[in-house]
Write a protein that holds these residues in place. Structure first.
Motif, PDB file in Angstrom:
ATOM      1  N   GLY A 130      19.027   6.121 -26.725  1.00  0.00           N
ATOM      2  CA  GLY A 130      18.157   5.044 -26.240  1.00  0.00           C
ATOM      3  C   GLY A 130      18.805   3.703 -26.538  1.00  0.00           C
ATOM      4  N   THR A 131      18.276   2.677 -25.887  1.00  0.00           N
ATOM      5  CA  THR A 131      18.796   1.333 -26.138  1.00  0.00           C
ATOM      6  C   THR A 131      18.374   0.847 -27.520  1.00  0.00           C
ATOM      7  OG1 THR A 131      18.547   0.967 -23.784  1.00  0.00           O
ATOM      8  CG2 THR A 131      18.904  -0.979 -25.102  1.00  0.00           C
ATOM      9  N   SER A 132      17.219   1.295 -27.973  1.00  0.00           N
ATOM     10  CA  SER A 132      16.714   0.835 -29.274  1.00  0.00           C
ATOM     11  C   SER A 132      17.676   1.177 -30.422  1.00  0.00           C
ATOM     12  CB  SER A 132      15.318   1.411 -29.536  1.00  0.00           C
ATOM     13  OG  SER A 132      14.494   1.204 -28.424  1.00  0.00           O
ATOM     14  N   MET A 135      20.514  -1.147 -30.412  1.00  0.00           N
ATOM     15  CA  MET A 135      20.143  -2.449 -30.973  1.00  0.00           C
ATOM     16  C   MET A 135      20.223  -2.411 -32.506  1.00  0.00           C
ATOM     17  SD  MET A 135      16.714  -4.190 -29.472  1.00  0.00           S
ATOM     18  CE  MET A 135      16.696  -3.503 -27.867  1.00  0.00           C
ATOM     19  N   TYR A 156      11.129  -9.772 -25.731  1.00  0.00           N
ATOM     20  CA  TYR A 156      10.746  -8.356 -25.896  1.00  0.00           C
ATOM     21  C   TYR A 156      10.185  -8.198 -27.313  1.00  0.00           C
ATOM     22  CZ  TYR A 156      11.496  -3.315 -26.695  1.00  0.00           C
ATOM     23  OH  TYR A 156      11.345  -1.987 -27.025  1.00  0.00           O
ATOM     24  N   TYR A 159      12.377  -7.337 -30.594  1.00  0.00           N
ATOM     25  CA  TYR A 159      13.580  -8.065 -31.039  1.00  0.00           C
ATOM     26  C   TYR A 159      13.438  -8.669 -32.446  1.00  0.00           C
ATOM     27  CZ  TYR A 159      15.483  -8.108 -26.209  1.00  0.00           C
ATOM     28  OH  TYR A 159      15.976  -7.774 -24.974  1.00  0.00           O
ATOM     29  N   ASN A 202      18.065 -11.525 -22.332  1.00  0.00           N
ATOM     30  CA  ASN A 202      17.520 -10.306 -21.724  1.00  0.00           C
ATOM     31  C   ASN A 202      17.170 -10.631 -20.271  1.00  0.00           C
ATOM     32  OD1 ASN A 202      14.236  -8.790 -21.889  1.00  0.00           O
ATOM     33  ND2 ASN A 202      16.130  -7.836 -21.271  1.00  0.00           N
ATOM     34  N   ASN A 206      11.869  -8.550 -19.982  1.00  0.00           N
ATOM     35  CA  ASN A 206      10.568  -8.076 -20.419  1.00  0.00           C
ATOM     36  C   ASN A 206      10.125  -9.088 -21.478  1.00  0.00           C
ATOM     37  OD1 ASN A 206       8.353  -6.785 -21.433  1.00  0.00           O
ATOM     38  ND2 ASN A 206       9.477  -5.093 -22.362  1.00  0.00           N
ATOM     39  N   ASP A 232      20.850  -7.857 -23.368  1.00  0.00           N
ATOM     40  CA  ASP A 232      20.080  -6.633 -23.147  1.00  0.00           C
ATOM     41  C   ASP A 232      19.886  -6.485 -21.646  1.00  0.00           C
ATOM     42  OD1 ASP A 232      18.219  -4.641 -22.888  1.00  0.00           O
ATOM     43  OD2 ASP A 232      16.888  -5.361 -24.477  1.00  0.00           O
ATOM     44  N   ILE A 234      18.862  -3.731 -19.938  1.00  0.00           N
ATOM     45  CA  ILE A 234      18.196  -2.460 -19.661  1.00  0.00           C
ATOM     46  C   ILE A 234      17.462  -2.430 -18.315  1.00  0.00           C
ATOM     47  CG2 ILE A 234      16.106  -2.999 -20.999  1.00  0.00           C
ATOM     48  CD1 ILE A 234      16.128   0.017 -21.798  1.00  0.00           C
ATOM     49  N   TYR A 235      17.079  -3.612 -17.793  1.00  0.00           N
ATOM     50  CA  TYR A 235      16.398  -3.632 -16.481  1.00  0.00           C
ATOM     51  C   TYR A 235      17.374  -3.917 -15.337  1.00  0.00           C
ATOM     52  CZ  TYR A 235      12.116  -3.403 -19.139  1.00  0.00           C
ATOM     53  OH  TYR A 235      11.125  -2.986 -19.999  1.00  0.00           O
ATOM     54  N   SER A 261      16.544   4.499 -19.482  1.00  0.00           N
ATOM     55  CA  SER A 261      15.082   4.620 -19.491  1.00  0.00           C
ATOM     56  C   SER A 261      14.422   4.068 -18.233  1.00  0.00           C
ATOM     57  CB  SER A 261      14.490   3.870 -20.689  1.00  0.00           C
ATOM     58  OG  SER A 261      14.805   4.520 -21.886  1.00  0.00           O
ATOM     59  N   LYS A 262      14.843   2.884 -17.813  1.00  0.00           N
ATOM     60  CA  LYS A 262      14.094   2.162 -16.793  1.00  0.00           C
ATOM     61  C   LYS A 262      14.576   2.485 -15.381  1.00  0.00           C
ATOM     62  CE  LYS A 262      12.310   0.146 -20.420  1.00  0.00           C
ATOM     63  NZ  LYS A 262      10.951   0.205 -20.880  1.00  0.00           N
ATOM     64  N   ARG A 270      15.685   9.590 -24.009  1.00  0.00           N
ATOM     65  CA  ARG A 270      16.331   8.812 -25.057  1.00  0.00           C
ATOM     66  C   ARG A 270      17.848   8.758 -24.861  1.00  0.00           C
ATOM     67  NH1 ARG A 270      13.964   5.860 -25.171  1.00  0.00           N
ATOM     68  NH2 ARG A 270      14.406   4.940 -27.195  1.00  0.00           N
TER      69      ARG A 270
HETATM   70  C1  LIG Z   1      13.872  -5.389 -23.079  1.00  0.00           C
HETATM   71  C2  LIG Z   1      13.877  -4.009 -23.607  1.00  0.00           C
HETATM   72  N1  LIG Z   1      14.921  -3.595 -24.350  1.00  0.00           N
HETATM   73  C3  LIG Z   1      14.952  -2.368 -24.886  1.00  0.00           C
HETATM   74  C4  LIG Z   1      13.927  -1.455 -24.675  1.00  0.00           C
HETATM   75  C5  LIG Z   1      14.018  -0.097 -25.318  1.00  0.00           C
HETATM   76  O1  LIG Z   1      14.514   0.833 -24.406  1.00  0.00           O
HETATM   77  P1  LIG Z   1      14.884   2.324 -24.769  1.00  0.00           P
HETATM   78  O2  LIG Z   1      13.846   3.194 -24.144  1.00  0.00           O
HETATM   79  O3  LIG Z   1      16.222   2.562 -24.100  1.00  0.00           O
HETATM   80  O4  LIG Z   1      14.986   2.455 -26.221  1.00  0.00           O
HETATM   81  C6  LIG Z   1      12.831  -1.831 -23.902  1.00  0.00           C
HETATM   82  C7  LIG Z   1      11.700  -0.906 -23.704  1.00  0.00           C
HETATM   83  O5  LIG Z   1      10.666  -1.226 -23.169  1.00  0.00           O
HETATM   84  C8  LIG Z   1      12.808  -3.137 -23.342  1.00  0.00           C
HETATM   85  O6  LIG Z   1      11.786  -3.561 -22.587  1.00  0.00           O
END
Ligand SMILES: Cc1ncc(COP(=O)(O)O)c(C=O)c1O
Length: 413
Positions: A130-132, A135, A156, A159, A202, A206, A232, A234-235, A261-262, A270
């Motif tokens: 996962g991105t989390s 991070m 987000y 963060y 980002n 988000n 970031d 991710i979107y 994820s997105k 994950r």
């Molecule tokens: C801006 C942003 N970064 C990271 C994440 C975490 O993503 P992941 O599901 O890959 O852990 C999210 C999840 O909503 C997000 O909105």
């Protein structure tokens, strides 16, 4: 409580119990201060609290419209699921290289080359669950106590919690409806000081749904100088007007966070990754080895299928999100929510709800309890979003329509 407590014979007289308490006082005190100060005041991730309450209501038979959670309502594409199942049955159930399968890292590097014409090597990539986790790896690697990370507010939700729990300090730049929730290079420049460790961006964002333009990205890189940018992304790919960018088009002095994820509707799988400047690969790899060892092997095969397989389903999802976006913005404006700069990416609308109330948490609670519409309170994303509500359009148009109908009736009453 230590296990010895349970071994105490309850027929013991009071004196013996008192003696036991005195002898164990030290460990009782230690237990009460066991948790780190860094996390003592960690706020909840409110969107999860809203979701959990909404689920509780659903269990009691209430009909709930979910506009809170940032999770695609689409299933993961069948060819991605097949790839994981095939890999699992073929025995890909062991640890992989700590940085991830080379084939997946090659596919990620190719995606950045094909979409943005930037050159990264598979060696610069660490695949994570996962991105989390990416991070977390990054902030552990970067932050010395009191180091500051510049970020926008709203941001987000998680963060600041990543930054503070690794010893750093978020340095907020407040954005608002008037500047389209965009970080302005001039303000970034004004915030840079000897404690600044990195600038976190980002885009698409988000919770604002805004996309940083070419000129803003160029401007931020220019004022950053030697300071690295954390981007970031991710979107990435979920953009409905104009283009999205990667920070790597502008600088090599950047860490990129991204994941599946997105765009590929793979939240529960994950799978994410970190792209790092070459000189930091080894350190980040060592942290990955220690903290996570490696990422799930068959999930990585799913990631290869996502990147290398057909992309029509992604195109269809993007088109569907766009229809929902346009509908949602129109309806919210009709009801009196203020949306000065329309969001162009991700799947969120951050609407100014101050006409209806100042306390976003209370507003979202009332709306959920009274009409069964789950919305995320702006305060989840920092004080800069107080008085706002975040609507996610990662739900069907029919459900969004029903949610808007309920909300309109509620607000007019
Ligand atoms: C801006 C942003 N970064 C990271 C994440 C975490 O993503 P992941 O599901 O890959 O852990 C999210 C999840 O909503 C997000 O909105």
């Amino acid at each position: 409580m230590p296990a010895t407590f349970f071994a105490v014979d309850h027929s013991l007289n009071k004196n013996l119990l008192l003696l036991w308490l005195i002898l164990n006082l030290q460990s009782l005190v230690t237990m009460s201060i066991m948790l780190s100060k860094k996390v003592a005041n960690i706020p909840p991730f409110y969107v999860m609290e809203v979701l959990e309450r909404a689920q509780q209501l659903e269990e009691k038979g209430r009909s709930i419209i979910h506009l809170e959670i940032g999770e695609p309502d689409f299933p993961t594409a069948p060819h991605i699921c097949d790839a994981a199942a095939t890999a699992m049955c073929a025995g890909n159930t062991k640890y992989t290289h700590s940085q991830g399968l080379i084939e997946l890292r090659q596919a990620i590097a190719k995606k950045y080359k094909d979409r943005f014409n930037v050159d990264i090597t598979p060696e610069q990539i660490i695949v994570t669950s996962g991105t989390s986790p990416a991070m977390l790896l990054l902030f552990i690697a970067l932050i010395n106590p009191e180091d500051e990370i510049i970020m926008s507010n709203p941001h987000y939700a998680c963060y600041p919690n990543f930054v503070t729990s690794t010893g750093g300090v978020p340095d907020y730049i407040y954005t608002n409806q008037d500047n389209g929730f965009m970080l302005q290079p001039k303000e970034v420049a004004a915030h840079i000081n000897p404690k600044t460790k990195a600038i976190l961006i980002n885009s698409p964002s988000n919770p604002t749904g805004q996309v940083l333009s070419d000129s803003i990205l160029r401007g931020i890189v220019e004022v950053a100088g030697e300071i690295p940018i954390i981007s970031d992304e991710i979107y990435q790919g979920l953009v409905y007007e104009g283009d999205d960018h990667t920070i790597l088009e502008y600088t090599e002095n950047a860490f990129v966070l991204n994941g599946f994820s997105k765009l590929y509707a793979m939240t529960g799988w994950r799978l994410g990754y970190l792209i790092t400047p070459k000189e930091h690969i080894r350190t980040l790899q060592k942290i990955q080895q220690n903290l996570f060892i490696s990422t799930n092997a068959f999930v990585q095969y799913a990631g290869i299928a996502a990147l290398e397989g057909p992309q029509e389903h992604v195109k269809e999802m993007v088109e569907t999100y766009n229809k929902r976006r346009l509908y949602l913005i129109k309806r919210l404006k009709e009801m009196g929510f203020e949306i000065k700069t329309e969001p162009k990416g991700a799947y969120y609308v951050l609407a100014d709800a101050r006409k209806f109330g100042e306390d976003s948490l209370e507003m979202s609670r009332q709306i959920l309890e009274n009409i069964g519409v789950a919305i995320t309170p702006g305060i989840d994303f920092g004080i800069g979003a107080e008085g706002h509500l975040r609507f996610s359009y990662a739900n069907s148009l029919d459900n969004i329509k029903e949610g808007m109908k309920r909300l309109e009736k509620y607000l007019s009453e």
